[in-house]
Design a protein around this motif. Structure first.
Motif, short mmCIF file in Angstrom:
data_model
loop_
_atom_site.label_atom_id
_atom_site.label_comp_id
_atom_site.label_asym_id
_atom_site.label_seq_id
_atom_site.Cartn_x
_atom_site.Cartn_y
_atom_site.Cartn_z
N LEU A 173 0.84 -1.21 0.00
CA LEU A 173 0.00 0.00 0.00
C LEU A 173 0.87 1.25 0.00
CD1 LEU A 173 -2.95 -0.82 2.44
CD2 LEU A 173 -2.93 -0.81 -0.05
N VAL A 174 1.94 1.24 0.84
CA VAL A 174 2.80 2.42 0.92
C VAL A 174 3.48 2.67 -0.42
CG1 VAL A 174 4.90 3.33 1.98
CG2 VAL A 174 3.17 2.24 3.40
N VAL A 175 4.06 1.58 -1.02
CA VAL A 175 4.75 1.75 -2.30
C VAL A 175 3.76 2.23 -3.36
CG1 VAL A 175 6.04 0.58 -4.11
CG2 VAL A 175 6.50 0.05 -1.73
N ALA A 176 2.56 1.65 -3.38
CA ALA A 176 1.57 2.06 -4.37
C ALA A 176 1.21 3.54 -4.19
CB ALA A 176 0.31 1.20 -4.26
N ALA A 177 1.12 3.96 -2.92
CA ALA A 177 0.79 5.38 -2.68
C ALA A 177 1.93 6.27 -3.15
CB ALA A 177 0.53 5.60 -1.18
N LEU A 178 3.19 5.80 -2.96
CA LEU A 178 4.35 6.59 -3.38
C LEU A 178 4.41 6.76 -4.89
CD1 LEU A 178 7.30 5.37 -1.12
CD2 LEU A 178 6.23 7.61 -1.16
N THR A 179 3.83 5.81 -5.65
CA THR A 179 3.90 5.91 -7.12
C THR A 179 3.04 7.06 -7.64
OG1 THR A 179 2.03 4.46 -7.43
CG2 THR A 179 4.18 3.43 -7.40
N GLY A 180 2.14 7.57 -6.80
CA GLY A 180 1.26 8.64 -7.26
C GLY A 180 0.08 8.13 -8.05
N LEU A 181 -0.03 6.80 -8.17
CA LEU A 181 -1.16 6.24 -8.92
C LEU A 181 -2.31 5.89 -7.99
CD1 LEU A 181 0.92 3.92 -11.27
CD2 LEU A 181 -0.24 6.01 -11.93
N GLY A 182 -2.13 6.11 -6.69
CA GLY A 182 -3.19 5.80 -5.73
C GLY A 182 -2.90 4.51 -5.00
N ALA A 183 -3.16 4.50 -3.68
CA ALA A 183 -2.81 3.34 -2.87
C ALA A 183 -3.56 2.09 -3.31
CB ALA A 183 -3.09 3.63 -1.39
#
Lengths: 320, 262
Positions: free
Chosen positions: B55-65
């Protein structure tokens, strides 16, 4: 027939999580060995054509896997492609082409896992290429060169290759403790006995088309190096088998097998009507579910081979 | 099953994850999947940590958690392959349906397999969505994959869309020549006939692919190709890449420790 619909999504692309770490690593070792050898062999065979030819044909197999035809009850027949590639290009080139296809499916589409990629390549790339190739060679030796041996060999090779891939997948799942062999093997083999018919039909259609329009292309596969292949593949299969047996012996959960034997295989009973030839996909009189499952697969293959051989003999006599 | 939905999955972006070196992203994703696979069954705490990490990495991508979560169900049908586990693994009984006994141990093992598979798919999705495929291939080659294999896969990627278009044209031609029967009535001839038509299409596509590869090879040779694909020197990893890699490995090692000890 509704169970086919249910099980049809269980294809051979194993996702991550289903194979244990040890089994996955063994798969990678086998795949790396096969790919390394295939790279050297095709380099010698094709020279500077190696990269463009293998690359474009990998894209072709990928696209051809989308061509399907309706079979029955909402299921469709489609192509895996290992045998077709092995007959047209020779087995080692087919290994490379299938490796590229399976690798891109995993990297780009999450179709099959990354850690499981090793065994996915072995099951759908190496095994399909060589079983297809050997079946085709065998028919050519029996029937001699010609259209009949090409088509009958192609059909036999395609069916056997799908069955080999399915059986190997079942063994790997069982060795990982993801499913008892007594359930996985009959289920995978049963479903893929039908899927294999679709593979055989498309392979034969494609070979007939190529034979009619550009027969010269088939020489490439016929001239491809494969002699050294037999030993390598037998060694590889030996390793895979002994690892599977070893992991059963060393498994911390050897319980599944006995339990299935005790419970008398509920899945086998559910699938009953399909196997009218071999009731419950098990041979009566043999108590061990697993042994008799393996025997049933071997016997099924022999029966199909016998029928093909008889047909081929008859064809030849008519032709003579 | 039908991959003709060939829109590349890569989403352009300039997030911290996008800007990481492809080698770091590849190694990070593979390490994550190895740890997920090696964790024992029923290590719920460690699974929770790995899920939080996705979840954290997905949130960091800017594409949404949630974007990886939404697409992570592709591997779910394969769960059927393990569905017999709750019934076949011996252990304490949980429930009983007629002759079938559901055991606690079997259910735990089945759930663990599903969770591991689901976590691995999410991390693979994050990698694919934040790394352009040519960059991924470059990373693979920089990680010492055989250059010929990487070159073959690059060619495949280049012509994937071309040949998929050819396959689509063949299928459109078949569809436009085939009358669709009334609902519930099968269109087309026997199974054998339908298989032969599909086979002819594949054979046709084989020839087109073969002849295309011959033309490509001829034009490559004309431009001086001698069988080797050359690559520019690989740049060194930046401090940011190293920090990300070290932080990620530390997190994974701690997760593994928690999973095995507790």
């Amino acid at each position: 027939m509704s169970w086919i619909n249910l099980l049809a999504p269980v294809r051979l692309h194993i996702p991550d999580g289903f194979l244990s770490t040890t089994v996955s690593l063994v798969g990678w070792l086998l795949a790396v060995g096969a790919i390394g050898y295939a790279l050297r062999q095709t380099r010698g065979q094709l020279g500077s054509r190696q990269i463009p030819l293998m690359g474009v044909l990998a894209a072709f197999i990928f696209a051809a896997q989308a061509i399907n035809f309706p079979v029955a009850g909402g299921t469709s027949g489609h192509l895996l492609g290992g045998t077709l590639a092995a007959i047209v290009l020779g087995p080692w080139a087919a290994v490379l082409v299938m490796t590229a296809v399976i690798g891109v499916q995993a990297l780009l589409f999450q179709d099959g896992g990354l850690l499981a990629l090793g065994f996915n390549i072995v099951n759908m790339g190496v095994l399909t290429a060589f079983t297809g190739h050997f079946a085709f060679q065998l028919l050519k030796r029996i029937l001699g060169e010609g259209r009949t041996s090409l088509l009958v060999g192609g059909a036999l090779g395609a069916w056997v290759s799908v069955m080999a891939g399915a059986a190997a997948t079942a063994v790997e799942l069982a060795a990982s403790g993801a499913s008892p062999l007594g359930v996985a093997l009959p289920a995978m083999a049963g479903v893929h006995a039908l899927i294999g018919i679709g593979e055989a039909l498309i392979t034969v259609g494609a070979l007939a088309f190529i034979y009619a329009s550009r027969r010269d292309l088939l020489d490439l596969g016929a001239r491809a190096p494969a002699k050294a292949a037999a030993n390598w593949v037998i060694v590889g299969l030996g390793i895979a088998l002994s690892v599977a047996v070893f992991s059963f012996a060393a498994s911390p959960h050897p319980d599944g097998l006995e339990r299935v034997a005790a419970d008398a295989g509920f899945l086998g009973r559910a699938l009953g009507p399909v196997y009218t030839l071999l009731p419950n996909y098990a041979i009566p009189g043999i108590s061990n579910q697993v042994v008799s499952g393996v025997l049933a697969v071997v016997l099924g293959t022999l029966v199909v081979f016998g029928i093909t051989w008889a047909l081929a003999r008859r064809q030849r006599r008519l032709g003579a | 099953m039908l991959h003709i939905d060939l829109a590349d999955q890569y989403r352009r972006g300039s997030s911290r994850v996008h800007r990481l070196d492809p080698r770091v992203k590849l190694a990070g994703a593979v390490l994550f999947i190895v740890v997920a696979s090696a964790l024992p069954a029923g290590a719920w705490g460690a699974y929770g940590l790995l899920f939080a990490a996705t979840l954290v990495v997905a949130a960091l991508t800017g594409l949404g958690a949630g974007f990886a979560l939404k697409r992570s169900f592709v591997a779910l049908p394969f769960a059927l392959a393990a569905i017999s586990l709750p019934f076949t693994v011996a252990g304490r009984p949980l429930a009983q349906f007629g002759p079938l006994v559901v055991s606690v141990e079997g259910t735990v093992r089945f759930a663990s397999i599903l969770i591991k598979s689901w976590l691995s798919v999410q991390m693979a999705i994050v990698m694919t969505f934040t790394t352009a495929f040519p960059d991924l291939l470059w990373g693979l080659r920089a990680l010492r994959l055989p250059p010929a294999l990487v070159a073959i896969v690059s060619f495949m990627y280049r012509y994937l869309f071309v040949l998929a278009d050819e396959a689509l044209r063949l299928m459109r031609a078949r569809a436009s020549r085939s009358g669709a029967g009334a609902p519930g009535r099968r269109a087309g001839g026997s199974l054998w006939w339908r298989g032969k038509v599909a086979g002819g299409m594949v054979g046709n596509l084989t020839l087109r692919a073969f002849e295309r590869s011959e033309r490509i090879h001829a034009s490559m040779t004309a431009r001086g190709f001698q069988g080797e694909i050359r690559m520019l020197a690989t740049p060194v990893l930046t401090d940011r890449d190293w920090n990300a890699l070290v932080g990620w490995v530390t997190f994974l090692a701690m997760t593994a420790l928690i999973g095995f000890v507790f």
